[in-house]
Design an enzyme around this catalytic site. Structure first.
Site, PDB file in Angstrom:
ATOM      1  N   TYR A  14       0.810  -1.222   0.000  1.00  0.00           N
ATOM      2  CA  TYR A  14       0.000   0.000   0.000  1.00  0.00           C
ATOM      3  C   TYR A  14       0.844   1.273   0.000  1.00  0.00           C
ATOM      4  O   TYR A  14       0.306   2.371  -0.119  1.00  0.00           O
ATOM      5  CB  TYR A  14      -0.900   0.046   1.246  1.00  0.00           C
ATOM      6  CG  TYR A  14      -1.955  -1.029   1.283  1.00  0.00           C
ATOM      7  CD1 TYR A  14      -3.041  -1.000   0.420  1.00  0.00           C
ATOM      8  CD2 TYR A  14      -1.870  -2.074   2.203  1.00  0.00           C
ATOM      9  CE1 TYR A  14      -4.007  -1.979   0.459  1.00  0.00           C
ATOM     10  CE2 TYR A  14      -2.832  -3.058   2.246  1.00  0.00           C
ATOM     11  CZ  TYR A  14      -3.907  -3.008   1.373  1.00  0.00           C
ATOM     12  OH  TYR A  14      -4.864  -3.983   1.410  1.00  0.00           O
ATOM     13  N   HIS A  19      -4.358   6.271  -1.179  1.00  0.00           N
ATOM     14  CA  HIS A  19      -4.913   6.254   0.173  1.00  0.00           C
ATOM     15  C   HIS A  19      -3.826   6.485   1.227  1.00  0.00           C
ATOM     16  O   HIS A  19      -4.136   6.747   2.382  1.00  0.00           O
ATOM     17  CB  HIS A  19      -5.613   4.914   0.423  1.00  0.00           C
ATOM     18  CG  HIS A  19      -6.990   5.021   1.001  1.00  0.00           C
ATOM     19  ND1 HIS A  19      -7.689   6.204   1.129  1.00  0.00           N
ATOM     20  CD2 HIS A  19      -7.808   4.059   1.492  1.00  0.00           C
ATOM     21  CE1 HIS A  19      -8.868   5.967   1.675  1.00  0.00           C
ATOM     22  NE2 HIS A  19      -8.971   4.680   1.900  1.00  0.00           N
ATOM     23  N   TYR A  64      -5.243  -0.174   9.706  1.00  0.00           N
ATOM     24  CA  TYR A  64      -5.888  -0.034   8.411  1.00  0.00           C
ATOM     25  C   TYR A  64      -6.840   1.144   8.479  1.00  0.00           C
ATOM     26  O   TYR A  64      -7.330   1.524   9.543  1.00  0.00           O
ATOM     27  CB  TYR A  64      -6.583  -1.316   7.924  1.00  0.00           C
ATOM     28  CG  TYR A  64      -5.580  -2.370   7.518  1.00  0.00           C
ATOM     29  CD1 TYR A  64      -5.020  -2.367   6.248  1.00  0.00           C
ATOM     30  CD2 TYR A  64      -5.159  -3.332   8.421  1.00  0.00           C
ATOM     31  CE1 TYR A  64      -4.070  -3.314   5.889  1.00  0.00           C
ATOM     32  CE2 TYR A  64      -4.210  -4.280   8.066  1.00  0.00           C
ATOM     33  CZ  TYR A  64      -3.670  -4.260   6.796  1.00  0.00           C
ATOM     34  OH  TYR A  64      -2.727  -5.182   6.438  1.00  0.00           O
ATOM     35  N   ASN A  66      -9.932   1.998   7.767  1.00  0.00           N
ATOM     36  CA  ASN A  66     -11.306   2.016   8.286  1.00  0.00           C
ATOM     37  C   ASN A  66     -11.382   2.007   9.807  1.00  0.00           C
ATOM     38  O   ASN A  66     -12.448   2.257  10.364  1.00  0.00           O
ATOM     39  CB  ASN A  66     -12.094   0.825   7.737  1.00  0.00           C
ATOM     40  CG  ASN A  66     -12.220   0.876   6.226  1.00  0.00           C
ATOM     41  OD1 ASN A  66     -11.817   1.838   5.585  1.00  0.00           O
ATOM     42  ND2 ASN A  66     -12.793  -0.159   5.661  1.00  0.00           N
ATOM     43  N   ASP A  91      -5.830  11.640   2.440  1.00  0.00           N
ATOM     44  CA  ASP A  91      -6.095  11.807   1.015  1.00  0.00           C
ATOM     45  C   ASP A  91      -7.517  12.314   0.801  1.00  0.00           C
ATOM     46  O   ASP A  91      -8.422  11.991   1.553  1.00  0.00           O
ATOM     47  CB  ASP A  91      -5.912  10.466   0.298  1.00  0.00           C
ATOM     48  CG  ASP A  91      -6.822   9.382   0.851  1.00  0.00           C
ATOM     49  OD1 ASP A  91      -7.781   8.991   0.155  1.00  0.00           O
ATOM     50  OD2 ASP A  91      -6.588   8.923   1.986  1.00  0.00           O
TER      51      ASP A  91
END
Length: 188
Positions: A14, A19, A64, A66, A91
């Site tokens: 990632y 993100h 993460y 969320n 972002d």
């Protein structure tokens, strides 16, 4: 203590995604302050620096995106830091690549990391630096887009927005967030 939190997802797969713009800003802040953001605390990687006589914590939640609010709540409760001393960097689809926007309140606007923070803090009132990632082409799934890497043609604009975000954060350490917004939201 001032605390600057960049939102993103852990893991090398990632690292360069849209993100993870918040993590990119924290990495640049760490470089500028000559501190390593590597200590595991409160479900985050943390680095602490001194700016004058002020202690500044840089955080990259490892929950993460969320679940970002879990890490912020744990840090806030453990260190007894104030919400008004927080700046969240993340972002933003509604801001073009190469630009930043600062706000001190508002809805999550569909951003799950911000939604989690609002849920865990119980308020929409906290300082934010939004790093532009632009909107995807029509028909592209948003979740696929935010987890995609920036295009080569966007790298210079991305670098500019990361630099501008760090400049704004550094300015905010010695000025009110209202003054910071007035200065950096006016930039073209």
């Amino acid at each position: 203590m001032r605390w600057i939190v960049g939102l993103g997802n852990p893991g090398s797969n990632y690292a360069q995604t849209r993100h993870n713009a918040g993590f990119m800003v924290i990495d640049e802040m760490a470089r500028r302050l000559n501190v390593e953001v590597g200590t595991q605390k409160c479900k985050a990687l943390v680095g602490e620096a001194r700016v004058g006589d002020m202690k500044v914590a840089l955080l990259k939640p490892m929950t993460y995106m969320n679940l970002s609010g879990e890490s912020l709540r744990a840090f806030m409760d453990y260190y007894k830091v104030k919400l008004e001393d927080l700046i969240v960097v993340y972002d933003d689809l509604d801001t073009e690549v190469g630009r930043i926007r600062l706000r001190y309140q508002g809805s999550p606007g569909g951003h799950n990391g911000i939604k989690s923070i609002i849920q865990h803090m119980g308020t929409q009132n906290f300082n934010r630096v939004r790093v532009g990632i632009s909107r995807p082409q029509p028909g592209m799934v948003i979740s696929d887009y935010v987890l995609s890497n920036f295009a080569k043609s966007e790298q210079a604009d991305l670098r500019k927005s990361v630099e501008d975000a760090c400049d704004a954060i550094e300015f905010a350490l010695s000025h009110s967030f209202e003054q910071t917004m007035a200065k950096y939201n006016a930039k073209g």
